[in-house]
Design a protein around this motif. Structure first.
Motif, PDB file in Angstrom:
ATOM      1  N   PRO A  19       0.815  -1.222   0.000  1.00  0.00           N
ATOM      2  CA  PRO A  19       0.000   0.000   0.000  1.00  0.00           C
ATOM      3  C   PRO A  19       0.847   1.270   0.000  1.00  0.00           C
ATOM      4  CG  PRO A  19      -0.850  -1.543   1.591  1.00  0.00           C
ATOM      5  CD  PRO A  19       0.451  -2.104   1.125  1.00  0.00           C
ATOM      6  N   ILE A  36       2.520   1.811  -3.392  1.00  0.00           N
ATOM      7  CA  ILE A  36       1.592   2.292  -4.412  1.00  0.00           C
ATOM      8  C   ILE A  36       1.235   3.759  -4.184  1.00  0.00           C
ATOM      9  CG2 ILE A  36      -0.832   2.045  -5.133  1.00  0.00           C
ATOM     10  CD1 ILE A  36      -0.195  -1.024  -5.069  1.00  0.00           C
ATOM     11  N   LEU A  37       1.091   4.108  -2.913  1.00  0.00           N
ATOM     12  CA  LEU A  37       0.851   5.516  -2.582  1.00  0.00           C
ATOM     13  C   LEU A  37       1.969   6.400  -3.141  1.00  0.00           C
ATOM     14  CD1 LEU A  37      -0.496   7.777  -0.647  1.00  0.00           C
ATOM     15  CD2 LEU A  37       1.250   7.074   0.957  1.00  0.00           C
ATOM     16  N   PHE A  78       1.848   6.511  -6.991  1.00  0.00           N
ATOM     17  CA  PHE A  78       0.742   7.294  -7.533  1.00  0.00           C
ATOM     18  C   PHE A  78       0.837   8.780  -7.224  1.00  0.00           C
ATOM     19  CE2 PHE A  78      -2.677   3.879  -8.491  1.00  0.00           C
ATOM     20  CZ  PHE A  78      -1.764   3.246  -9.290  1.00  0.00           C
ATOM     21  N   PHE A 130      -7.328  11.865 -10.347  1.00  0.00           N
ATOM     22  CA  PHE A 130      -7.920  11.277  -9.154  1.00  0.00           C
ATOM     23  C   PHE A 130      -6.888  10.509  -8.331  1.00  0.00           C
ATOM     24  CE2 PHE A 130     -11.379  11.505 -12.310  1.00  0.00           C
ATOM     25  CZ  PHE A 130     -12.146  12.457 -11.661  1.00  0.00           C
ATOM     26  N   GLY A 131      -5.706  10.337  -8.912  1.00  0.00           N
ATOM     27  CA  GLY A 131      -4.614   9.729  -8.165  1.00  0.00           C
ATOM     28  C   GLY A 131      -4.798   8.277  -7.798  1.00  0.00           C
ATOM     29  N   VAL A 132      -5.669   7.563  -8.510  1.00  0.00           N
ATOM     30  CA  VAL A 132      -5.855   6.152  -8.174  1.00  0.00           C
ATOM     31  C   VAL A 132      -5.456   5.207  -9.309  1.00  0.00           C
ATOM     32  CG1 VAL A 132      -7.618   6.482  -6.412  1.00  0.00           C
ATOM     33  CG2 VAL A 132      -8.296   6.274  -8.802  1.00  0.00           C
ATOM     34  N   ARG A 133      -5.034   5.735 -10.449  1.00  0.00           N
ATOM     35  CA  ARG A 133      -4.535   4.829 -11.489  1.00  0.00           C
ATOM     36  C   ARG A 133      -3.348   5.462 -12.216  1.00  0.00           C
ATOM     37  NH1 ARG A 133      -9.197   3.313 -15.163  1.00  0.00           N
ATOM     38  NH2 ARG A 133     -10.628   3.579 -13.434  1.00  0.00           N
ATOM     39  N   VAL A 178      -9.465  11.092  -2.621  1.00  0.00           N
ATOM     40  CA  VAL A 178      -8.066  10.844  -2.930  1.00  0.00           C
ATOM     41  C   VAL A 178      -7.639  11.847  -3.997  1.00  0.00           C
ATOM     42  CG1 VAL A 178      -6.464   9.156  -3.895  1.00  0.00           C
ATOM     43  CG2 VAL A 178      -8.350   8.381  -2.477  1.00  0.00           C
ATOM     44  N   THR A 179      -6.528  12.549  -3.776  1.00  0.00           N
ATOM     45  CA  THR A 179      -5.977  13.384  -4.843  1.00  0.00           C
ATOM     46  C   THR A 179      -4.478  13.146  -4.912  1.00  0.00           C
ATOM     47  OG1 THR A 179      -5.343  15.303  -3.526  1.00  0.00           O
ATOM     48  CG2 THR A 179      -7.635  15.222  -4.252  1.00  0.00           C
ATOM     49  N   ILE A 210      -2.366  14.953  -2.374  1.00  0.00           N
ATOM     50  CA  ILE A 210      -2.265  14.321  -1.052  1.00  0.00           C
ATOM     51  C   ILE A 210      -1.297  13.145  -1.106  1.00  0.00           C
ATOM     52  CG2 ILE A 210      -3.564  13.013   0.680  1.00  0.00           C
ATOM     53  CD1 ILE A 210      -3.999  15.939   0.800  1.00  0.00           C
ATOM     54  N   ASN A 211      -1.318  12.404  -2.215  1.00  0.00           N
ATOM     55  CA  ASN A 211      -0.340  11.331  -2.373  1.00  0.00           C
ATOM     56  C   ASN A 211       1.073  11.885  -2.244  1.00  0.00           C
ATOM     57  OD1 ASN A 211      -2.591   9.883  -2.985  1.00  0.00           O
ATOM     58  ND2 ASN A 211      -2.023   9.415  -5.097  1.00  0.00           N
ATOM     59  N   TYR A 253      -4.564   6.002   4.742  1.00  0.00           N
ATOM     60  CA  TYR A 253      -4.956   6.666   3.500  1.00  0.00           C
ATOM     61  C   TYR A 253      -4.518   5.849   2.286  1.00  0.00           C
ATOM     62  CZ  TYR A 253      -4.514   9.879  -0.388  1.00  0.00           C
ATOM     63  OH  TYR A 253      -4.560  10.437  -1.623  1.00  0.00           O
ATOM     64  N   ALA A 254      -3.332   5.217   2.394  1.00  0.00           N
ATOM     65  CA  ALA A 254      -2.821   4.418   1.274  1.00  0.00           C
ATOM     66  C   ALA A 254      -3.845   3.371   0.824  1.00  0.00           C
ATOM     67  CB  ALA A 254      -1.511   3.745   1.664  1.00  0.00           C
ATOM     68  N   TRP A 255      -4.622   2.858   1.771  1.00  0.00           N
ATOM     69  CA  TRP A 255      -5.627   1.849   1.410  1.00  0.00           C
ATOM     70  C   TRP A 255      -6.782   2.429   0.616  1.00  0.00           C
ATOM     71  CZ3 TRP A 255      -5.308  -3.210   1.157  1.00  0.00           C
ATOM     72  CH2 TRP A 255      -4.297  -3.841   1.878  1.00  0.00           C
ATOM     73  N   GLN A 256      -7.034   3.727   0.793  1.00  0.00           N
ATOM     74  CA  GLN A 256      -8.106   4.350  -0.001  1.00  0.00           C
ATOM     75  C   GLN A 256      -7.809   4.215  -1.491  1.00  0.00           C
ATOM     76  OE1 GLN A 256      -9.024   8.410   1.013  1.00  0.00           O
ATOM     77  NE2 GLN A 256     -10.550   7.748   2.478  1.00  0.00           N
ATOM     78  N   ILE A 257      -6.528   4.380  -1.839  1.00  0.00           N
ATOM     79  CA  ILE A 257      -6.132   4.293  -3.241  1.00  0.00           C
ATOM     80  C   ILE A 257      -6.413   2.901  -3.791  1.00  0.00           C
ATOM     81  CG2 ILE A 257      -4.171   4.481  -4.830  1.00  0.00           C
ATOM     82  CD1 ILE A 257      -2.908   6.365  -2.805  1.00  0.00           C
ATOM     83  N   LEU A 258      -6.128   1.894  -2.947  1.00  0.00           N
ATOM     84  CA  LEU A 258      -6.329   0.516  -3.391  1.00  0.00           C
ATOM     85  C   LEU A 258      -7.805   0.139  -3.430  1.00  0.00           C
ATOM     86  CD1 LEU A 258      -3.463  -1.143  -1.359  1.00  0.00           C
ATOM     87  CD2 LEU A 258      -3.628  -1.085  -3.843  1.00  0.00           C
ATOM     88  N   ASN A 273     -12.981   3.230  -8.221  1.00  0.00           N
ATOM     89  CA  ASN A 273     -12.222   3.186  -9.477  1.00  0.00           C
ATOM     90  C   ASN A 273     -10.739   2.929  -9.175  1.00  0.00           C
ATOM     91  OD1 ASN A 273     -11.918   5.574  -8.152  1.00  0.00           O
ATOM     92  ND2 ASN A 273     -11.954   6.869  -9.984  1.00  0.00           N
ATOM     93  N   GLY A 274     -10.485   2.322  -8.012  1.00  0.00           N
ATOM     94  CA  GLY A 274      -9.113   2.121  -7.556  1.00  0.00           C
ATOM     95  C   GLY A 274      -8.438   0.909  -8.153  1.00  0.00           C
ATOM     96  N   LEU A 275      -7.260   0.600  -7.600  1.00  0.00           N
ATOM     97  CA  LEU A 275      -6.387  -0.397  -8.198  1.00  0.00           C
ATOM     98  C   LEU A 275      -6.987  -1.801  -8.200  1.00  0.00           C
ATOM     99  CD1 LEU A 275      -3.621   0.193  -9.407  1.00  0.00           C
ATOM    100  CD2 LEU A 275      -2.647  -0.955  -7.416  1.00  0.00           C
ATOM    101  N   TYR A 313      -4.047  -3.755   9.551  1.00  0.00           N
ATOM    102  CA  TYR A 313      -2.855  -3.253   8.875  1.00  0.00           C
ATOM    103  C   TYR A 313      -2.077  -2.288   9.759  1.00  0.00           C
ATOM    104  CZ  TYR A 313       0.006  -0.953   5.354  1.00  0.00           C
ATOM    105  OH  TYR A 313       1.059  -0.450   4.653  1.00  0.00           O
TER     106      TYR A 313
END
Lengths: 288, 291
Positions: A44, A47-48, A51, A58-61, A259-260, A263-264, B129-134, B138-140, B168
């Motif tokens: 996690p 990936i943070l 990204f 949107f910072g998620v892909r 998520v932006t 912030i990442n 917060y890192a888990w929000q991305i996952l 529309n996340g990973l 976690y």
């Protein structure tokens, strides 16, 4: 008799393989398991970090590399102000907590006195009490003090960086005590006796002999207090005033919405800073 | 006579040194830690005024509300339940990991332990917060699922996500004390058990686990304490759909209009009550020298 020794020797021959955790099925399973857990711990955050460089708004892909989010961060006055506030709070609270904690550690490790167990318990309490309880207690206390000041002097006092600093010191003193005590335990007291025999007074013994020798422990405790203060969110949320923003509180307020990549980016910088501090404190303490 | 005076002088000096060492830190902790706790204890028995001000009138009403009104009772039970779940899962995940680390060569042990330590000291908020991305819609994880031709899952803003985030976040707290206990454990005892005919499983349950129990107890307390008061994880990953004690306390103190500090204080006290019971159990479970 001979047979008995040979059967007893058999498991012993197999032992190295077993202890290495390899070559056996259970050892292999355990290794695979450990790799999965480490992935769980690190994926996690990796990936943070990754990204924070994505073009995706949107910072998620992943849609391509960019440094824009970092540039925007440094142009963001509000976030930069919050960062400075956070560093200021951490520096001041670390200094006071380290002084108070080192003194307490000396008292507990070097002296036998009445009520020592009570003092010991009081010092450990902030570690075992949920932070939110400490936060509301300090909030209630500061409100009471502010009311009192207003009644007595007609001056209006509000929550500020000072109230946050007081809160941070209150919990980090305990951690400093724990760390400094460890280095005092490994201390050879004959060095102090030798210095005293050679005519040094108490003050000189402390500054010339004791302090330099426990310095790695003191620095370790200080770095720990610093990291705790930088990372603290709950006490900062409850004790900071309306105009005084702190980095974790800013991040929390933004993250609650969405998520932006910005912030990442700031999160990645915070991670890098914490990791650097941990590595630093470990290497300082290891040198002892 | 001279010796006596010298001894007297030495003692006087000793006392003065002790006073210098103890006074500043103790004053700080009394004033900014112990005293504030007394204040919320007093507040928890006070009446809340119509504008959220404290009316200095004794009432047991906050505690009666807390233990009779379903919204608060549910929050209380839910907090205890999720903390127990988190602790048990951390234990099941953490014990084998600690065992794995202990069985490595010494040089590797330090590195592997250090790798557990790093997340332990990095910002909790950021890690959650890192888990929000996952987990985002529309996340990973969902992109991955759709690439496989599978339908997307609702992951974020569920209670499962809260539990995941808690496990976690707290796992390192469990691994470190268990590792410390296993590090002191004499593994030849396992061979002795095997020589005496015990199966591996039996040797684990009858020898290794009981001896390393203090580490398990310490880890469980360390995981349980932060989870009982949590509100960040359930807000960021659980979507704050259901209330835990921590969420209610935060709201009563900071967000509701009017605020209700007496009730919030009563909840904080109720949380401490759970911990005191837990710590008493811990003290019972471990002997003096093990701590």
């Amino acid at each position: 008799m001979i047979e008995a020794t040979s059967t007893a020797a058999q498991p012993r021959a197999a032992r190295p393989a077993l202890e290495q955790g390899r070559l056996t099925w259970s050892g292999l399973a355990l290794t695979v398991y450990a790799v999965l857990i480490y992935l769980f711990l690190y994926l996690p955050i990796a990936i943070l970090a990754l990204f924070s460089f994505t073009r995706d708004q949107f910072g998620v892909r992943w849609t391509g590399f960019t440094l824009d989010w970092y540039l925007r961060l440094f142009a963001n006055q509000r976030l930069m102000g919050a960062t400075l506030n956070t560093l200021y709070v951490a520096l001041v609270s670390t200094f006071v907590a380290t002084v108070l904690g080192t003194l307490l550690a000396m008292a507990l490790e070097r002296h036998r006195f009445r009520g020592r167990t009570t003092v010991d318990t009081l010092i450990h309490l902030p570690i075992v009490i949920p932070e939110i309880v400490m936060a509301v207690a300090l909030l209630a206390f500061s409100a009471l003090v502010f009311d009192l000041i207003r009644l007595l002097t007609d001056e209006i006092v509000r929550r500020s960086l000072t109230t946050v600093i007081i809160g941070h010191i209150a919990f980090s003193v305990s951690f400093v005590v724990v760390v400094v005590r460890t280095s005092l335990k490994n201390f050879d007291r004959r060095l102090e006796e030798a210095a005293a025999d050679l005519g040094a007074n108490g003050w000189n013994v402390f500054w010339r002999v004791t302090f330099p020798l426990i310095l790695p422990g003191v620095i370790g405790g200080a770095l720990l207090a610093f990291t705790l203060s930088l990372d603290d969110f709950i006490i900062s949320l409850f004790l900071s005033g309306p105009g005084t923003s702190l980095l974790p509180v800013e991040v929390y307020n933004k993250v609650r919405r969405a998520v932006t990549p910005e912030i990442n980016a700031i999160s990645t910088l915070m991670l890098v800073l914490s990791i650097t501090l941990v590595v630093l404190s470990q290497s300082v303490q290891r040198r002892q | 006579m001279a010796l006596n005076a010298l001894e007297h002088e030495r003692r006087r000096r000793e006392r003065r040194t002790l006073a210098v060492l103890l006074t500043p830190g103790l004053l700080w902790l009394m004033l900014f830690f112990a005293f504030p706790l007394v204040i919320i204890l007093v507040y928890s028995f006070m009446t809340n005024g119509p504008r959220g001000n404290i009316v200095w009138q004794f009432t047991p009403g906050n505690y009666i509300d807390l233990f009779t009104r379903s919204i608060y009772v549910n929050a209380y039970l839910r907090s205890i339940w999720i903390s127990i779940l988190t602790t048990v899962i951390c234990l099941l995940l953490g014990y084998p990991l600690a065992l794995f680390i202990v069985r490595q060569p010494p040089r590797w042990r330090t590195v592997l332990l250090f790798l557990v330590l790093i997340p332990f000291w990095t910002n909790f908020l950021v890690r959650i917060y890192a888990w929000q991305i996952l987990l985002a819609n529309n996340g990973l994880i969902n992109s991955f699922l759709s690439a496989l031709g599978l339908p997307p899952l609702k992951l974020l803003n569920t209670e499962w996500a809260t539990l995941l985030g808690l496990v976690y976040g707290e796992l390192p707290f469990m691994v470190l004390p268990i590792y410390a206990a296993l590090d002191r454990f004499d593994f030849t005892l396992m061979e002795a058990a095997a020589d005496l005919g015990a199966s591996k499983r039996r040797a684990f349950w009858r020898v290794m686990l009981p001896i390393t129990m203090p580490g398990v107890a310490a880890g469980s307390v360390l995981v349980f304490i932060p989870t009982i008061g949590q509100f960040v994880v359930s807000e960021l990953l659980g979507g704050a759909k259901v209330d835990y004690l921590g969420n209610l306390i935060q709201r009563l103190f900071l967000r509701s209009n009017p605020p209700n500090w007496p009730l919030g204080s009563a909840m904080a006290m109720a949380m401490m009550l759970v911990l005191i019971v837990l710590i008493l159990i811990y003290f019972r479970a471990t002997s003096e020298e093990d701590r």
